[in-house]
Design an enzyme around this catalytic site. Structure first.
Site, PDB file in Angstrom:
ATOM      1  N   PRO A  29      -1.954 -14.880 -13.500  1.00 45.36           N
ATOM      2  CA  PRO A  29      -1.426 -16.237 -13.377  1.00 45.36           C
ATOM      3  C   PRO A  29      -2.435 -17.133 -12.661  1.00 45.36           C
ATOM      4  O   PRO A  29      -3.266 -16.654 -11.889  1.00 45.36           O
ATOM      5  CB  PRO A  29      -0.165 -16.070 -12.524  1.00 45.36           C
ATOM      6  CG  PRO A  29      -0.273 -14.728 -11.903  1.00 45.36           C
ATOM      7  CD  PRO A  29      -1.228 -13.912 -12.711  1.00 45.36           C
ATOM      8  N   LYS A  30      -2.370 -18.410 -12.928  1.00 44.89           N
ATOM      9  CA  LYS A  30      -3.238 -19.367 -12.241  1.00 44.89           C
ATOM     10  C   LYS A  30      -2.525 -19.814 -10.972  1.00 44.89           C
ATOM     11  O   LYS A  30      -1.476 -20.417 -11.014  1.00 44.89           O
ATOM     12  CB  LYS A  30      -3.539 -20.582 -13.110  1.00 44.89           C
ATOM     13  CG  LYS A  30      -4.483 -21.541 -12.389  1.00 44.89           C
ATOM     14  CD  LYS A  30      -4.613 -22.849 -13.115  1.00 44.89           C
ATOM     15  CE  LYS A  30      -5.496 -23.806 -12.365  1.00 44.89           C
ATOM     16  NZ  LYS A  30      -5.143 -24.074 -10.999  1.00 44.89           N
TER      17      LYS A  30
END
Length: 80
Positions: A29-30
């Site tokens: 995930p960012k």
């Protein structure tokens, strides 16, 4: 002692509409934060560099301390 080793360029995320991945790929995930590289040289020098090249070393003394235990010529790429 001088060293010719240097930090690599940071890996940058690529947006995609479909999160399905090929079998030989991985994703993460960012997270919001600073994208940075941490490097440790054989002369015990530690550097934290932002993806744009800025020096973040003084801003993260706890990471500098932990990176002192890394093997020589190690680079870590991540978000802090």
């Amino acid at each position: 002692m001088s060293s010719t080793w240097s930090l690599p360029d940071p890996m940058l995320a690529t947006p995609t509409a479909d999160p399905a991945l090929a079998p030989d790929h991985a994703a993460e995930p960012k997270w919001d934060g600073y994208r940075a590289l941490v490097g440790r040289w054989p002369d015990d020098r530690v550097l934290i560099r932002s993806r744009s090249g800025g020096d973040l070393t003084r801003a993260f003394p706890e990471i500098v301390g932990a990176a002192a235990d890394l093997p020589d010529n190690t680079a870590l790429d991540g978000v802090m």
